[in-house]
Motif scaffolding. Structure first.
Motif, PDB file in Angstrom:
ATOM      1  N   UNK A 276      16.639   5.377  58.621  1.00  0.00           N
ATOM      2  CA  UNK A 276      16.022   6.667  58.227  1.00  0.00           C
ATOM      3  C   UNK A 276      16.077   6.771  56.719  1.00  0.00           C
ATOM      4  N   UNK A 277      15.424   7.672  56.220  1.00  0.00           N
ATOM      5  CA  UNK A 277      15.464   8.092  54.831  1.00  0.00           C
ATOM      6  C   UNK A 277      17.000   8.308  54.380  1.00  0.00           C
ATOM      7  N   UNK A 278      17.258   8.113  53.183  1.00  0.00           N
ATOM      8  CA  UNK A 278      18.691   8.500  52.921  1.00  0.00           C
ATOM      9  C   UNK A 278      18.776   9.838  52.677  1.00  0.00           C
ATOM     10  N   UNK A 279      19.817  10.457  53.115  1.00  0.00           N
ATOM     11  CA  UNK A 279      20.050  11.781  53.003  1.00  0.00           C
ATOM     12  C   UNK A 279      21.468  12.116  53.149  1.00  0.00           C
ATOM     13  N   UNK A 280      22.141  13.151  52.273  1.00  0.00           N
ATOM     14  CA  UNK A 280      23.284  13.601  52.252  1.00  0.00           C
ATOM     15  C   UNK A 280      23.428  14.370  53.433  1.00  0.00           C
ATOM     16  N   UNK A 281      24.761  14.581  53.998  1.00  0.00           N
ATOM     17  CA  UNK A 281      24.992  15.474  54.977  1.00  0.00           C
ATOM     18  C   UNK A 281      25.577  16.986  54.513  1.00  0.00           C
ATOM     19  N   UNK A 282      25.685  17.781  55.675  1.00  0.00           N
ATOM     20  CA  UNK A 282      25.973  19.171  55.383  1.00  0.00           C
ATOM     21  C   UNK A 282      27.139  19.451  54.241  1.00  0.00           C
TER      22      UNK A 282
END
Length: 406
Positions: free
Chosen positions: A209-215
């Motif tokens: 998946x595309x890199x993404x930070x979490x909440x």
């Protein structure tokens, strides 16, 4: 009674000496060998040509073509005559086809295939596909006639890409080559698609998946953004903030013209032709996308209009204002913030989906429609537009307020 011709022997041909003039030795059934004054010995065959007298074929020079091989060529010619085929025309057709095949290099066929596909592709897909071929495939096998490309040739080219760590690119180019060889079969240049057999020659790429930070990482990200404001151009900073607030796809944001924005009414509608599913060649989604703007997003757009409103795009390219901002500018800004490999432009969509569901409690269907994901059918699409738009406006304002609260 016709004179009986005794078959030639290899010794007889080998001992035949040149004379002042060309003469011939006959083997029978039209086959003979000419002895030239120079000493060359050439195989020929005389055969009747319908309505045009006798014609002749050349079978090559002795001893390169042996007596046995010349007789085999004679037999093949006789078979053609029995089928009513003109051996001379058959020979010329074979030469022509061989020349055509030789001129149809992999690069020539690939460019022809690409030209046929361009009308069904987006401009970006067409450009990227050709660029990959020009960089990685044409230098390796482009000059070879397509029917002469071997498994090993293609595998070596693909593994060269793989060796530099571009595993996904290698798999994509292999799929492109498979289509090119399929096209070559369809136009009669080869009979087998060598790329169709290559299922395990490249290392398996795990889908990512595309890199993404979490909440939970969101407050730190916002703090990093504040710390780096002075290092960014104002439009780039606004672009990052808008991506977080409205989470449209990166290309849909950076390629936005001012003509789509109504600052007076506070509305932004993206035409379906610019949407991902609107670019599909089969059953494109012709639904325009309403980007619900919060007060914060609208304020940013008004601030941006004072900077770039005189041009075409919200985010013009710094080098050429007739072009939009490059996606690389967004990635570079994230890298300077310390989020290289941790966050991407597309990652804002995943972040919003997760946080709005978990922290704000909105239903998946409402968020999904705001993300412009595909509804299951046309009826659902119509229902979504009527039922969710008001909810989405409230949701987007709640999302903007939540970000402010952090």
């Amino acid at each position: 009674m016709p004179r009986r011709v005794l078959p030639l022997t290899d010794v007889q041909i080998r001992n035949a000496k040149p004379r002042e003039k060309t003469y011939s030795l006959t083997d029978g059934h039209g086959l003979y060998i000419e002895i030239m004054p120079s000493g060359s010995k050439l195989w020929r065959m005389k055969f009747p040509q319908r309505g045009r007298g006798d014609n002749r074929l050349s079978f090559g020079a002795y001893p390169v073509v042996t007596l046995q091989e010349a007789r085999e060529k004679r037999l093949a010619t006789q078979r053609l005559l029995l089928q009513g085929i003109d051996p001379g025309r058959y020979r010329d057709d074979k030469k022509r086809l061989a020349a055509e095949k030789g001129s149809n290099t992999f690069e020539k066929v690939a460019r022809e295939w690409h030209g046929n596909k361009v009308p069904t592709w987006s401009e970006r897909t067409a450009t990227n596909t050709l660029r990959r071929l020009e960089l990685d495939i044409f230098p390796e096998i482009g000059r070879l006639p397509i029917h002469e490309v071997r498994h090993r040739d293609l595998i070596d080219a693909l593994r060269k890409i793989e060796s530099r760590g571009a595993h996904e690119v290698a798999h994509r180019i292999m799929a492109v080559c498979k289509q090119i060889f399929s096209y070559g079969i369809q136009i009669g240049l080869l009979e087998r698609n060598i790329a169709a057999d290559m299922k395990d020659v490249l290392k398996t790429v795990r889908p990512s998946h595309f890199a993404a930070i979490d909440t939970d990482e969101l407050p730190d990200f916002l703090a990093a953004l504040r710390r780096n404001e002075s290092r960014m151009l104002k439009p780039t900073l606004i672009c990052l903030r808008l991506m977080m607030l409205i989470f449209v796809r990166t290309s849909e944001l950076i390629e936005t013209p001012w003509s789509e924005i109504d600052l007076e009414k506070g509305e932004w509608v993206i035409p379906w032709q610019r949407m991902k599913r609107g670019k599909l060649t089969v059953n494109p989604d012709t639904t325009n996308h309403h980007v619900c703007l919060s007060r914060q997003a609208l304020a940013l757009l008004r601030e941006l209009h004072a900077i770039t409103g005189g041009g075409t795009y919200l985010f013009p390219n710094q080098r050429d204002h007739k072009k939009p901002l490059s996606n690389n500018a967004i990635l570079k800004s994230l890298e300077r913030m310390g989020y290289k490999g941790k966050m991407t432009g597309h990652g804002f969509r995943a972040l919003a989906m997760t946080t709005i569901k978990e922290r704000l409690g909105y239903r998946h269907e409402v968020i999904d429609r705001q993300l412009a994901h595909a509804p299951p059918d046309k009826l659902s699409s119509a229902y979504d537009r009527a039922q969710y738009l008001a909810e989405r406006k409230v949701m987007m304002q709640a999302w903007a307020d939540y970000l402010d609260s952090l």
